[in-house]
Scaffold this active site. Structure first.
Site, PDB file in Angstrom:
ATOM      1  N   ASP A  60      42.540  25.415  28.388  1.00  0.00           N
ATOM      2  CA  ASP A  60      42.263  25.049  29.775  1.00  0.00           C
ATOM      3  C   ASP A  60      42.332  26.127  30.675  1.00  0.00           C
ATOM      4  OD1 ASP A  60      42.201  22.119  29.481  1.00  0.00           O
ATOM      5  OD2 ASP A  60      44.254  22.470  28.645  1.00  0.00           O
ATOM      6  N   ASP A  80      43.483  27.075  34.217  1.00  0.00           N
ATOM      7  CA  ASP A  80      44.139  26.586  35.413  1.00  0.00           C
ATOM      8  C   ASP A  80      44.071  27.583  36.470  1.00  0.00           C
ATOM      9  OD1 ASP A  80      44.898  24.155  34.226  1.00  0.00           O
ATOM     10  OD2 ASP A  80      46.969  24.825  33.749  1.00  0.00           O
ATOM     11  N   ASP A 113      57.976  28.377  34.709  1.00  0.00           N
ATOM     12  CA  ASP A 113      59.072  28.014  33.724  1.00  0.00           C
ATOM     13  C   ASP A 113      59.600  29.403  32.907  1.00  0.00           C
ATOM     14  OD1 ASP A 113      56.812  28.447  32.373  1.00  0.00           O
ATOM     15  OD2 ASP A 113      56.868  26.184  31.489  1.00  0.00           O
TER      16      ASP A 113
END
Length: 386
Positions: A81, A83, A147
């Site tokens: 993906d 993003d 994170d």
């Protein structure tokens, strides 16, 4: 306002992104890696993602590829993906892209649809309320709620620059998994980050520190509060990753797998032979994913349930008895449904996996009528028809 400066360092040029502190003094914010330093070929960027960024820039907004795609590009993997993050608000993004929809409740995102592809476009988030980030903010704030450092990188495909606030490029090159959020908050805020940690460790060969690994073991029980749907999503990512063996091995070592697949974990703890067979099947699963590309989930589930099905009964005796194949199927399906909990895969895929395993054991099974399956499920849930 952020500005850029060049600095001589060991005979090469380092581009630094500067901001200002509360007193107006310049403060180093990030290192900017040029194409010659990061080595990302522009042709590896999804052309539709590039067009989305160009349209946002043409509308006067900053926009970047962010997170896992940048990490994958740096380690020469193909991103699944792309993003995108921007300083445009969701409502503005929606106006720019007619083929888009706003999703989310607490923090809104925009899905931009390009043919069969979906691109997630998010607005920079603030850290005013902590690292959860439910308010709009700046790029400098947005990075602090991500994170791990290897996921906290921004890539500008127009200038072909990687912007690194947290030393993520260095950590990727040194194969180190390091949190951005403090240890006392990272897993309390979102326990699923523990699953991501073992996934990144297994797939990028990034080593976890002793303190990080210990923290995960001590926090593993927090996963018991995560919804089955979210745990299903994470387990399906593992199954489809092509690295299931290494990820599950890490999850077992950090006491996480018992929350993803408690029945399988209990059997592995009780029987070394089952553990060996189960892990060997995960290797075969990884080989299937790599060799055949897109494979239906049911075929992959076969590798999770096959050894369990073999433990259910003496199959040679069952086949030679008067038990009907339909009855054997229904009993096996019910046991497998409980075995994979809390994972809740699509019913047709689990049915396919059960039939495939039974066929390999010599049980010829026809697909039961749908109302029989519904009745069986209602009985499992204790539902009584009125």
């Amino acid at each position: 306002m952020t500005k850029q400066r060049y600095k001589s360092y060991y005979q090469y040029i380092v581009l630094i992104r500067y901001g200002t502190d509360k007193n107006g003094k310049p403060v180093k914010k990030a290192v900017i890696y040029t194409k010659s330093e990061h080595g990302i070929p522009k042709e590896k960027i999804d052309s539709d993602a590039l067009r989305i960024i160009e349209r946002l820039r043409d509308a006067g907004f900053n926009s970047y590829i962010v997170g896992g795609a940048v990490r994958d590009l740096l380690v020469d993997n193909v991103p699944k993906d792309f993003d995108i993050v921007t300083d445009a608000t969701p409502s503005r993004i929606k106006k720019i892209f007619r083929n888009s929809r706003i999703i989310g409740r607490r923090f809104r995102l925009v899905h931009v649809l390009v043919g069969p592809k979906i691109f997630e476009v998010s607005t920079f988030r603030s850290t005013v309320e902590g690292s959860v980030g439910n308010d709009f903010g700046s790029m400098d704030e947005d990075v602090r709620r991500r994170d791990f450092t290897l996921n906290a990188l921004y890539y500008d495909p127009l200038r072909e620059q990687v912007i690194d606030y947290v030393g993520g490029v260095h950590d990727i090159r040194k194969h180190v998994l390091r949190p951005v959020i403090s240890m006392d908050r990272i897993f309390v805020e979102d326990p699923v980050r523990m699953l991501r940690a073992v996934k990144y460790s297994a797939t990028t060969n990034a080593k976890m520190s002793f303190a990080l690994r210990r923290n995960i073991r001590h926090s593993a029980n927090l996963l018991s509060d995560i919804s089955p749907s979210r745990l299903t999503e994470e387990l399906l990512k593992i199954i489809n990753s092509g690295h299931a063996y290494n990820i599950v091995r890490e999850a077992l070592d950090t006491d996480l797998y018992m929350y993803l697949q408690p029945a399988a974990t209990a059997l592995m703890y009780a029987d070394r032979g089952f553990e060996s067979a189960y892990m060997e099947n995960l290797k075969k699963l990884d080989g299937l994913s790599g060799a055949e590309g897109d494979v239906r989930l049911g075929r992959k589930l076969v590798f999770l349930i096959s050894d369990f099905v073999k433990t259910l009964t003496d199959w040679k005796k069952e086949i030679s008895s008067d038990a009907s194949s339909g009855e054997l199927y229904m009993r096996t399906w019910s046991e497998c449904r409980r075995f994979v909990l809390p994972m809740n895969p699509q019913r047709s895929e689990l049915e396919f996996a059960v039939r495939t395993v039974l066929s390999s054991l010599g049980v010829a099974v026809r697909m039961p009528r749908r109302r029989h399956l519904m009745r069986n499920t209602e009985q499992e849930r204790g539902v009584q028809k009125v």
